[in-house]
Design a protein around this motif. Sequence first.
Motif, PDB file in Angstrom:
ATOM      1  N   MET A   1      73.590  96.743  25.457  1.00 38.33           N
ATOM      2  CA  MET A   1      72.447  97.271  24.724  1.00 38.33           C
ATOM      3  C   MET A   1      71.246  97.312  25.653  1.00 38.33           C
ATOM      4  O   MET A   1      70.885  96.309  26.260  1.00 38.33           O
ATOM      5  N   LEU A   2      70.671  98.484  25.765  1.00 35.90           N
ATOM      6  CA  LEU A   2      69.481  98.663  26.584  1.00 35.90           C
ATOM      7  C   LEU A   2      68.297  98.785  25.636  1.00 35.90           C
ATOM      8  O   LEU A   2      68.199  99.739  24.863  1.00 35.90           O
ATOM      9  N   ILE A   3      67.374  97.795  25.676  1.00 35.41           N
ATOM     10  CA  ILE A   3      66.310  97.724  24.679  1.00 35.41           C
ATOM     11  C   ILE A   3      65.039  97.200  25.325  1.00 35.41           C
ATOM     12  O   ILE A   3      65.084  96.461  26.318  1.00 35.41           O
ATOM     13  N   SER A   4      63.904  97.600  24.779  1.00 34.34           N
ATOM     14  CA  SER A   4      62.606  97.158  25.296  1.00 34.34           C
ATOM     15  C   SER A   4      61.593  97.154  24.159  1.00 34.34           C
ATOM     16  O   SER A   4      61.845  97.698  23.080  1.00 34.34           O
ATOM     17  N   PRO A   5      60.426  96.554  24.356  1.00 31.46           N
ATOM     18  CA  PRO A   5      59.384  96.566  23.318  1.00 31.46           C
ATOM     19  C   PRO A   5      58.860  97.977  23.060  1.00 31.46           C
ATOM     20  O   PRO A   5      59.020  98.871  23.896  1.00 31.46           O
TER      21      PRO A   5
ATOM     22  N   LEU B   1      54.771  99.176  26.433  1.00 24.92           N
ATOM     23  CA  LEU B   1      55.241  98.801  27.765  1.00 24.92           C
ATOM     24  C   LEU B   1      54.076  98.632  28.737  1.00 24.92           C
ATOM     25  O   LEU B   1      53.882  99.449  29.644  1.00 24.92           O
ATOM     26  N   PRO B   2      53.295  97.566  28.580  1.00 26.68           N
ATOM     27  CA  PRO B   2      52.249  97.314  29.566  1.00 26.68           C
ATOM     28  C   PRO B   2      52.866  96.889  30.890  1.00 26.68           C
ATOM     29  O   PRO B   2      54.011  96.411  30.921  1.00 26.68           O
ATOM     30  N   PRO B   3      52.163  97.046  31.997  1.00 29.47           N
ATOM     31  CA  PRO B   3      52.714  96.611  33.288  1.00 29.47           C
ATOM     32  C   PRO B   3      52.992  95.110  33.265  1.00 29.47           C
ATOM     33  O   PRO B   3      52.261  94.337  32.648  1.00 29.47           O
ATOM     34  N   ARG B   4      54.060  94.724  33.938  1.00 28.38           N
ATOM     35  CA  ARG B   4      54.387  93.303  34.038  1.00 28.38           C
ATOM     36  C   ARG B   4      53.924  92.784  35.392  1.00 28.38           C
ATOM     37  O   ARG B   4      54.281  93.340  36.433  1.00 28.38           O
TER      38      ARG B   4
ATOM     39  N   ILE C   1      57.122  89.809  27.166  1.00 30.00           N
ATOM     40  CA  ILE C   1      57.405  90.308  25.812  1.00 30.00           C
ATOM     41  C   ILE C   1      56.265  89.951  24.867  1.00 30.00           C
ATOM     42  O   ILE C   1      55.842  90.769  24.036  1.00 30.00           O
ATOM     43  N   ASP C   2      55.738  88.742  24.978  1.00 27.89           N
ATOM     44  CA  ASP C   2      54.595  88.360  24.137  1.00 27.89           C
ATOM     45  C   ASP C   2      53.381  89.232  24.434  1.00 27.89           C
ATOM     46  O   ASP C   2      52.631  89.609  23.523  1.00 27.89           O
ATOM     47  N   THR C   3      53.180  89.580  25.697  1.00 21.82           N
ATOM     48  CA  THR C   3      52.070  90.456  26.075  1.00 21.82           C
ATOM     49  C   THR C   3      52.294  91.873  25.561  1.00 21.82           C
ATOM     50  O   THR C   3      51.346  92.549  25.142  1.00 21.82           O
TER      51      THR C   3
ATOM     52  N   ILE D   1      64.360  91.787  19.976  1.00 24.79           N
ATOM     53  CA  ILE D   1      64.283  92.382  21.310  1.00 24.79           C
ATOM     54  C   ILE D   1      64.448  91.313  22.381  1.00 24.79           C
ATOM     55  O   ILE D   1      65.164  91.502  23.374  1.00 24.79           O
ATOM     56  N   ARG D   2      63.834  90.171  22.180  1.00 35.60           N
ATOM     57  CA  ARG D   2      63.962  89.082  23.148  1.00 35.60           C
ATOM     58  C   ARG D   2      65.435  88.669  23.298  1.00 35.60           C
ATOM     59  O   ARG D   2      65.918  88.437  24.415  1.00 35.60           O
ATOM     60  N   ALA D   3      66.145  88.593  22.166  1.00 29.99           N
ATOM     61  CA  ALA D   3      67.537  88.153  22.198  1.00 29.99           C
ATOM     62  C   ALA D   3      68.437  89.181  22.867  1.00 29.99           C
ATOM     63  O   ALA D   3      69.238  88.847  23.748  1.00 29.99           O
ATOM     64  N   PHE D   4      68.322  90.437  22.472  1.00 31.55           N
ATOM     65  CA  PHE D   4      69.276  91.427  22.959  1.00 31.55           C
ATOM     66  C   PHE D   4      68.945  91.957  24.343  1.00 31.55           C
ATOM     67  O   PHE D   4      69.780  92.646  24.946  1.00 31.55           O
TER      68      PHE D   4
END
Length: 768
Positions: free
Chosen positions: A1-5, A8-11, A21-23, A486-489
């Motif tokens: 599974m390809l997933i994201s928030p 998408l702010p820069p990391r 993820i919290d940010t 999202i954090r889990a997957f």
Amino acid sequence: MLISPPFLPPRVSSQTENQWIDTAMPGGEPGNGAYPVSYKLSWHGGLHLRAPARSDGGVEPVGAIADGIVVYRRGSTEPPAAPTPEAPLGYQGRTSDGVVVIRHETETGAARQSSIPTRVVFLSVYMHMHTLRATVQPGRRIHRKDELGQAGYIRGQPHQIHFEIICDDANLRQLIGRDSGIVQLTADGRSDAIFGELYFHLAETTPVYAQCPPRIQSRPPGGAPLGEELIVGLRYAEGEGTESTRGHAYVTKYRLAGAPLGEALPIPDAEYDIYRHATEISEAYPANARPAPSAVFELLRFGRVVGPDPLVPVDVPHWRLIRTPAGTGWVNLNAQGVHKFSDADFPHWRGWLLITDIDGDSLCNDATIMRAVDVNRDGTITADEVHARLDAPAIQSFLKTLICKLPTEWEAATIEGRRGWLKTPSPSNPKPLQEEQFARLRSHIEALAFWQQANLHLPQYNAEGQPVGERALPNTHWHFNPREFIRAFRKCGWLSLPELARLIPRRISYTQHGQLRTASNVGQVSRAAATTRLQAYALHLNLVARKYGISSARHRFAHFFAQTIIETDRWQVVYEYGRGAPDRRIPMAEYYAAFYGRGIMQLTWAGNYESYGQFRNLPMHRGAYVDRRIGVDSNHYWCDPTVRDADARILKVAGIPKRWAPRFDPNVVETDAFMACDSGGFYWVRKYLSKSGAEININRAADDDFSPRTIGRVSVLVNGGGNGYYERQAYAQYARRILLDTTEVGATQDYLTPRNNVTVRVDYDEPN
């Protein structure tokens, strides 16, 4: 599974995955769109998220969290000016009514010894959108990170969305392995999906040893009983952390209630060295009774064997140092009675509990939640108690991992049944709504409702996990905390066939030696062709990438897959063209001959084939070999036998060939899809990074910054760096954009490579 928030702010380099993820998903505080309940103990099936600010003064747009199909769209009907308080969208402040629903179909693994992937389907809901892009239309395919539009208003607050992730019973079973109860500790957890932290359930009688016992002794004398039932967690860093800790493992002890007992114990470079340790354990056994290092590798990697190579003997010990009341001690995590799990089981000791709304209204009366907020345990919950408890960090931590079956809040026909209790006074609702106030609330909900129009459907499955039709998603269904989902997957690196097929570039375009080489009409690969080429290998590629810790970090898989693209000529073949026939362009071919490159990393030379056979404990071959250059008494070079001068010219042949028979037939590395892939993963993790042999595993090199320099180093480790160097640079950058959380959108992008300062131009266009 390809997933994201959805944002998408820069990391920044100092951020961990969890911090980023919290940010990326701020918001959802108690009383302001929290999950799963409000201050009035009203169910709330999603989170109110704030769009993070950008450096240019704007805010991040809303993006799709995964590949999928748009199944519902409603553009915002907000007037140019803010609505009046009396207007439906002006209730308690301006509120936007744009909405998008996306259906995501992907995979999280496959059952052991099965060709059936674990397919999952879920929906993401983006509510309170201010604007929607014209490209977001029902029935249209959308990719992860594609922009949907801009976040809108919620009760007068701008740049916010209500975000949900929902599914039905059948897909909940696919996602977490159950649809009721808790994880049972009497057997191992699911083997179709394994990702994240590994867990081992130890009985209180489990022996603990002050010193690490001999490698092959599973229960030596002298151990003291553990004294309490608990869970041991084993987590590999998977490329996370500082430069010196990206290959570490961490061992944590948990009580069954989930509280960690002390700090995690680090094991330096444990992930990078699994191959080395597995080989050492195997070689500690007598020569005629050695377990396959491949099976021992899985024992160390997963805590159990999930692949085709059996663990013989079955009691090969898995010793780990854990914290004990007396300090530290050694336990065997493969002892009889120890059961194994992973984050894919969504275990209760990490807080994952299933909650079902009993009466179908929107008022929470679940006993588990009620106990958490009833401060004085008197059975009566006041508004003050609710506020105090929901604001407590411990309660927020408890609530975030609840998976709740609730009625949707987006249905107009059931407003009275779901919300009528707001007109009745109670300790937790001391100021009930009057009829006029409730009428305004009703009109507000009706203006936002969309459930009947959406007509959402999800697949059902048979006992083998195969889809057997679809049915409409009921209005009471399962909700996840989106941030935790999202954090889990994101720990699950398994990719579906369509996700894999996207990684093969549609065309080649790069600049070499100052000239732009654009193969715009030569060698194009359509999406259909890419899918067909990967069809036979997708399952095995995923199994192998999971086994060797490649897919668990997406930057590693970007490197790995980029190398396979050129080694397989964009997944057209899993053998070296020419098949080892003498070729002036490949002077070594006459020496490796029948042991030419095979598999997705083109395993070459008899020595590498021998090592792979020993790793798998492949049986001796009886009868004729497919390649007639190998006979019963034929001799072959194990490695390059030549001596060369400074200009790489061959001065003489000094190596001595050896007899191959009766070892396995190397042809199976080409014809067996699993071996074609597994041999590539084997080569990847056992590769020496320098002549000293002190460091192995290309994951170690891939964990460096994702740059042309790192791509170049990985390319040299795989192929020596000569063949297709610039294409490998282009393929890695192409995979990087799809797999990682970058937000570049240009059709092309240039990268300066360290070899001869050549600029590689990557073409990101994706024709059908």
